[in-house]
Design a protein around this motif. Structure first.
Motif, PDB file in Angstrom:
ATOM      1  N   PHE A  64       0.812  -1.228   0.000  1.00  0.00           N
ATOM      2  CA  PHE A  64       0.000   0.000   0.000  1.00  0.00           C
ATOM      3  C   PHE A  64       0.845   1.279   0.000  1.00  0.00           C
ATOM      4  N   GLY A  65       1.987   1.274  -0.729  1.00  0.00           N
ATOM      5  CA  GLY A  65       2.886   2.426  -0.739  1.00  0.00           C
ATOM      6  C   GLY A  65       2.177   3.731  -1.055  1.00  0.00           C
ATOM      7  N   ALA A  66       1.326   3.721  -2.077  1.00  0.00           N
ATOM      8  CA  ALA A  66       0.678   4.962  -2.505  1.00  0.00           C
ATOM      9  C   ALA A  66      -0.259   5.491  -1.423  1.00  0.00           C
ATOM     10  N   GLU A  67      -0.996   4.593  -0.799  1.00  0.00           N
ATOM     11  CA  GLU A  67      -1.914   5.037   0.256  1.00  0.00           C
ATOM     12  C   GLU A  67      -1.165   5.579   1.461  1.00  0.00           C
ATOM     13  N   LEU A  68      -0.082   4.885   1.805  1.00  0.00           N
ATOM     14  CA  LEU A  68       0.701   5.355   2.949  1.00  0.00           C
ATOM     15  C   LEU A  68       1.165   6.788   2.671  1.00  0.00           C
ATOM     16  N   GLU A  69       1.614   7.012   1.429  1.00  0.00           N
ATOM     17  CA  GLU A  69       2.105   8.339   1.050  1.00  0.00           C
ATOM     18  C   GLU A  69       0.978   9.369   1.160  1.00  0.00           C
ATOM     19  N   ARG A  70      -0.208   8.963   0.703  1.00  0.00           N
ATOM     20  CA  ARG A  70      -1.337   9.889   0.749  1.00  0.00           C
ATOM     21  C   ARG A  70      -1.717  10.221   2.189  1.00  0.00           C
ATOM     22  N   TRP A  71      -1.719   9.218   3.034  1.00  0.00           N
ATOM     23  CA  TRP A  71      -2.086   9.472   4.430  1.00  0.00           C
ATOM     24  C   TRP A  71      -1.023  10.338   5.109  1.00  0.00           C
ATOM     25  N   ARG A  72       0.229  10.146   4.701  1.00  0.00           N
ATOM     26  CA  ARG A  72       1.298  10.935   5.296  1.00  0.00           C
ATOM     27  C   ARG A  72       1.156  12.412   4.899  1.00  0.00           C
ATOM     28  N   THR A  73       0.919  12.619   3.593  1.00  0.00           N
ATOM     29  CA  THR A  73       0.940  14.002   3.113  1.00  0.00           C
ATOM     30  C   THR A  73      -0.377  14.733   3.336  1.00  0.00           C
ATOM     31  N   SER A  74      -1.496  14.034   3.247  1.00  0.00           N
ATOM     32  CA  SER A  74      -2.738  14.803   3.338  1.00  0.00           C
ATOM     33  C   SER A  74      -3.631  14.451   4.512  1.00  0.00           C
ATOM     34  N   ALA A  75      -3.221  13.512   5.359  1.00  0.00           N
ATOM     35  CA  ALA A  75      -4.098  13.199   6.493  1.00  0.00           C
ATOM     36  C   ALA A  75      -3.355  13.298   7.824  1.00  0.00           C
ATOM     37  N   ASP A  76      -2.170  13.886   7.778  1.00  0.00           N
ATOM     38  CA  ASP A  76      -1.427  14.107   9.017  1.00  0.00           C
ATOM     39  C   ASP A  76      -1.213  12.810   9.797  1.00  0.00           C
ATOM     40  N   VAL A  77      -0.814  11.771   9.085  1.00  0.00           N
ATOM     41  CA  VAL A  77      -0.463  10.517   9.749  1.00  0.00           C
ATOM     42  C   VAL A  77       1.054  10.383   9.688  1.00  0.00           C
ATOM     43  N   GLU A  78       1.644  10.215  10.838  1.00  0.00           N
ATOM     44  CA  GLU A  78       3.092  10.041  10.880  1.00  0.00           C
ATOM     45  C   GLU A  78       3.394   8.598  10.511  1.00  0.00           C
ATOM     46  N   ILE A  79       4.223   8.392   9.490  1.00  0.00           N
ATOM     47  CA  ILE A  79       4.441   7.032   9.011  1.00  0.00           C
ATOM     48  C   ILE A  79       5.928   6.707   8.969  1.00  0.00           C
ATOM     49  N   ALA A  80       6.283   5.594   9.591  1.00  0.00           N
ATOM     50  CA  ALA A  80       7.676   5.158   9.557  1.00  0.00           C
ATOM     51  C   ALA A  80       7.714   3.709   9.097  1.00  0.00           C
ATOM     52  N   VAL A  81       8.480   3.471   8.051  1.00  0.00           N
ATOM     53  CA  VAL A  81       8.563   2.119   7.495  1.00  0.00           C
ATOM     54  C   VAL A  81       9.980   1.604   7.667  1.00  0.00           C
ATOM     55  N   THR A  82      10.073   0.326   8.039  1.00  0.00           N
ATOM     56  CA  THR A  82      11.393  -0.276   8.161  1.00  0.00           C
ATOM     57  C   THR A  82      11.374  -1.652   7.496  1.00  0.00           C
ATOM     58  N   VAL A  83      12.536  -2.094   7.045  1.00  0.00           N
ATOM     59  CA  VAL A  83      12.605  -3.430   6.436  1.00  0.00           C
ATOM     60  C   VAL A  83      13.662  -4.264   7.151  1.00  0.00           C
ATOM     61  N   ASP A  84      13.496  -5.570   7.091  1.00  0.00           N
ATOM     62  CA  ASP A  84      14.495  -6.454   7.705  1.00  0.00           C
ATOM     63  C   ASP A  84      15.765  -6.477   6.871  1.00  0.00           C
ATOM     64  N   ARG A  85      15.563  -6.540   5.549  1.00  0.00           N
ATOM     65  CA  ARG A  85      16.704  -6.610   4.638  1.00  0.00           C
ATOM     66  C   ARG A  85      16.513  -5.561   3.557  1.00  0.00           C
ATOM     67  N   ALA A  86      17.487  -4.669   3.393  1.00  0.00           N
ATOM     68  CA  ALA A  86      17.363  -3.603   2.401  1.00  0.00           C
ATOM     69  C   ALA A  86      17.842  -4.088   1.039  1.00  0.00           C
ATOM     70  N   THR A  87      17.412  -3.395  -0.021  1.00  0.00           N
ATOM     71  CA  THR A  87      18.004  -3.608  -1.338  1.00  0.00           C
ATOM     72  C   THR A  87      18.761  -2.326  -1.656  1.00  0.00           C
ATOM     73  N   GLU A  88      19.481  -2.328  -2.752  1.00  0.00           N
ATOM     74  CA  GLU A  88      20.335  -1.176  -3.047  1.00  0.00           C
ATOM     75  C   GLU A  88      19.580   0.140  -3.110  1.00  0.00           C
ATOM     76  N   SER A  89      18.366   0.074  -3.695  1.00  0.00           N
ATOM     77  CA  SER A  89      17.636   1.317  -3.901  1.00  0.00           C
ATOM     78  C   SER A  89      16.922   1.822  -2.647  1.00  0.00           C
ATOM     79  N   TRP A  90      16.954   1.061  -1.577  1.00  0.00           N
ATOM     80  CA  TRP A  90      16.193   1.428  -0.369  1.00  0.00           C
ATOM     81  C   TRP A  90      16.922   2.517   0.427  1.00  0.00           C
ATOM     82  N   ALA A  91      16.262   3.658   0.571  1.00  0.00           N
ATOM     83  CA  ALA A  91      16.893   4.749   1.306  1.00  0.00           C
ATOM     84  C   ALA A  91      16.334   4.843   2.723  1.00  0.00           C
ATOM     85  N   GLY A  92      15.342   3.967   2.994  1.00  0.00           N
ATOM     86  CA  GLY A  92      14.673   4.038   4.305  1.00  0.00           C
ATOM     87  C   GLY A  92      15.414   3.274   5.383  1.00  0.00           C
ATOM     88  N   ARG A  93      14.692   2.989   6.446  1.00  0.00           N
ATOM     89  CA  ARG A  93      15.315   2.384   7.614  1.00  0.00           C
ATOM     90  C   ARG A  93      15.382   0.864   7.490  1.00  0.00           C
TER      91      ARG A  93
END
Ligand code: FAD
Ligand code: SF4
Ligand code: SF4
Lengths: 271, 376
Positions: free
Chosen positions: A150-179
């Protein structure tokens, strides 16, 4: 209780192993009113029936969405359904997330993997009445960046519904800039008012235990932390015995429980 | 029970009873011998009963033996209970038919002629009352159980002897049936006359009892009946101390007792199949080769199987110790939380039919011992 035939209106592949079906009853039949956190029993023709949470918007009872991860026989057959296909549906069953109890309070949501599905229905309900709640935060852990749902929805809730969102992964791939790391680490850094917060958690049981422990250690009351528990289930009406969790029937008394009711059962292995 | 209204029916005068029930539309089911065990099946007449037989029961052992008399009910409970009548071990839930892109679901017809339980013991009637709470006692009523249970007629038999694995006295469910019957019989063999004390507890019971030739019970008849039940009460083969049992089990969620029992338990599921209150089921889905027609059946299941708790990545209860713990904790502890009573009625079947003789009363004893040895 007979399944009711529902038609697949849309199918969306959410990740390599997870898909969403949007179901509607044929004709002019009324929609299926449900509370976020409730589930349906989905029957795949000849293959079997499985409990799946409703992941869609409770304001749209005419479109019943289910987001499912393929783990075995029945979920695999469900994944092969396409637009126009039919599933049997019984439900909705179980209780829901404590929306009323959350009014005016900070809502801290912790999701692991497919556990985000029933919490997505909750997020629809929370953001539809954003003003009723204080802070809303979602801490979400997935295995790899490809598993993030649900990446797109998470983004929408973050930007337009004032929901603080933090995503983390167990194993990153090269393109992953997140936690990278476990959700509890993110939870530790989250700022909220423990005395006035409600925690809602869904994911693998180990993760839920750690997340609940973290919330408790931050000072959230045991009766304000809610977990959605999953067990094998055949009937969903308290008759088959499969979902017994200590003295509780997950299907009837849950699947959402305040931490204090399930603490002991969660702690002892194989209970 | 108002002793003044009790009647006595001789052995010969009891003969019409099964027929009277059948005339009123009941399928009469009672004890009868099959493959060296006393089971419940349809009976035509009293001649189908295990006349002159008794059963010897112990942990992991069951044997029929001839009695020295012609008693109709001179034995205790066998491997069957009444649960199979109301909660069938295998039943069709629905059929599904594909028509193009549509699927149509149809439920099988549920009518079922009312049944008369002939010779039901107190423990088993307590078990029926328990299953009533499971299947009829919540907002979701099981239509299969409801249909089969509806209108059932019950001829109870008060036990006048107890078996080697009986402990209904401990569970306060017997040996005298107090509820859930239309007629109750106490078999009296002494004083040179084979006869039955007949008690009716419902209008339809009275209507049938009135058709049997009878005489008023004498004080000797009443004394003999009381003595018979007393004999059963004082000869229970097993005993279970139920004091604080719910919390005893909960306190021992982690205990070495479970590992010890797991060394013997074969996870064979016998105990759950014979138990008159165990209600768990699974479902089986099949479709024909054309994939046009499918059906779903419901079958008895057991918490002793590995697959019982299978979900996605594996099972929750993989060890035998966790499965035995689950079963006994459900019977004796969580059942109270869920249904307001014990899930065990003290019938002793699980002890008798366990191939390795695991004894629920003994395991509770071990928990008490474990606790005693740890206490200061
Ligand atoms: C309340 C609730 C809500 C849920 N919500 C969701 C959701 O929103 N999304 C989601 O993806 N999942 C959800 N789940 C989990 C989902 O129900 C399971 O992943 C699903 O049932 C798996 O079914 P399967 O047939 O594909 O997998 P399997 O694990 O193959 O099958 C499970 C069933 O088949 C039997 N079985 C299969 N293999 C074995 C075996 N080796 N031994 C014994 N028995 C076996 C089991 O009896 C079991 O009932 C939820 C579960 C619950 C209880
Ligand atoms: S647990 Fe054993 S003794 Fe108790 S009712 Fe079941 S079979 Fe009978
Ligand atoms: S306790 Fe006895 S009857 Fe029950 S599963 Fe174990 S071996 Fe079988």
């Amino acid at each position: 209780m007979l399944p009711v035939p529902y038609r697949v209106q849309r199918r969306r592949q959410e990740s390599h192993d997870t898909f969403t079906l949007e179901l509607s009853r044929s004709g002019s039949a009324p929609g299926l009113e449900f509370a976020p956190g409730q589930f349906n029993m989905l029957y795949a023709f000849g293959a079997g029936e499985v409990p799946i949470s409703i992941s869609g918007d409770p304001a749209r009872p005419d479109v019943i969405a289910h987001t499912t991860r393929v783990v075995g026989g029945v979920t695999r057959v469900l994944s092969r359904l396409r637009r126009g296909g039919t599933v049997g549906l019984r439900g909705p069953f179980g209780n829901g997330w404590p929306l009323e109890q959350s009014r005016g309070r900070d809502v801290v949501i912790v999701a692991g993997g497919i556990g985000l599905a029933p919490l997505r229905a909750l997020l629809y309900a929370l953001t539809a009445n954003r003003g009723r709640f204080a802070r809303i935060a979602l801490v979400y852990g997935a295995r790899t960046p490809e598993d993030v749902l649900f990446g797109a929805e998470l983004e929408r809730w973050r930007t337009s519904a004032d929901v603080e969102i933090a995503v983390t992964v167990d194993r990153a791939t090269e393109s992953w800039a997140g936690r990278v790391g476990v959700v509890t680490a993110l939870l530790r850094r989250l700022s909220f008012d423990p005395a006035n917060a409600v925690g809602m958690i869904c994911g693998p049981e180990v993760m839920m235990r750690y997340a609940a422990a973290e919330l408790l250690s931050r000072g959230v009351a045991p009766d304000s932390i809610f977990l959605s528990i999953e067990r094998n289930m055949k009937c969903a009406v308290g008759h088959c015995g499969h979902c017994l969790f200590g003295p509780l029937f997950i299907c009837r008394d849950g699947p959402v429980f305040p931490y204090e009711r399930v603490e002991t059962t969660l702690r002892v292995a194989e209970l | 029970m108002d002793e003044k209204t009790l009647r006595v029916v001789t052995r010969a005068a009891l003969e019409p009873l099964p027929g009277l029930l059948r005339d009123r539309g009941f399928t009469v089911v009672g004890p009868t011998i099959r493959e060296a065990a006393i089971v419940y099946d349809e009976i035509e007449s009293l001649a189908d009963l295990p006349i002159g037989w008794t059963d010897e029961q112990g942990p992991g052992g069951y044997r029929l033996r001839r009695r020295s008399d012609e008693a109709l009910f001179g034995y205790n409970v066998g491997p069957h209970s009444w649960k199979g009548r109301f909660h069938p071990s295998d039943v069709l839930l629905f059929q599904a038919q594909r028509n193009g892109r549509d699927v149509e679901f149809t439920a099988p017809p549920t009518e079922s002629p009312p049944v008369a339980l002939f010779g039901a013991r107190a423990c088993d009637l307590a078990a029926v009352a328990i299953q009533d709470r499971v299947f009829l006692g919540s907002a979701s009523i099981d239509p299969i159980y409801a249909t089969r249970r509806r209108g059932a007629f019950v001829v109870a038999v008060h036990c006048t002897q107890a078996g080697g694995t009986c402990f209904c006295e401990s569970m306060r469910t017997g040996p005298r049936a107090t509820r859930g019957f239309d007629l109750a019989l106490t078999e009296l063999l002494g004083a040179g006359e084979h006869r039955f004390l007949v008690e009716n507890a419902s209008e339809r019971g009275a209507e049938i009892a009135d058709r049997l030739a009878s005489r008023p019970a004498s004080s000797e008849d009443l004394a003999a009946a009381r003595a018979g039940v007393e004999r059963a009460r004082t000869s229970m083969g097993r005993k279970l101390d139920t004091d604080g049992i719910r919390d005893l089990l909960y306190r021992h969620a982690e205990s070495e007792v479970w590992d010890a029992v797991a060394h013997r338990c074969l996870s064979c599921t016998n105990c759950t199949m014979v138990c008159p209150t165990c209600f768990c089921t699974t479902v089986e889905d099949v479709s024909d080769l054309s994939r046009e027609h499918a059906e779903r059946r419901r079958l008895w299941d057991s918490c002793f199987t590995l697959g019982f708790t299978h979900l996605g990545s594996g099972s929750v209860r993989t060890s035998t110790s966790s499965r035995y713990r689950h079963w006994i904790t459900h019977k004796l502890a969580s059942w109270h939380d869920q249904f307001g009573s014990s899930g065990c009625v003290g019938c002793g079947r699980c002890i008798t039919w366990c191939p390795v003789g695991i004894d629920i009363t003994e395991e509770v004893g071990r928990l008490r011992e474990a606790e005693g040895s740890r206490a200061p």
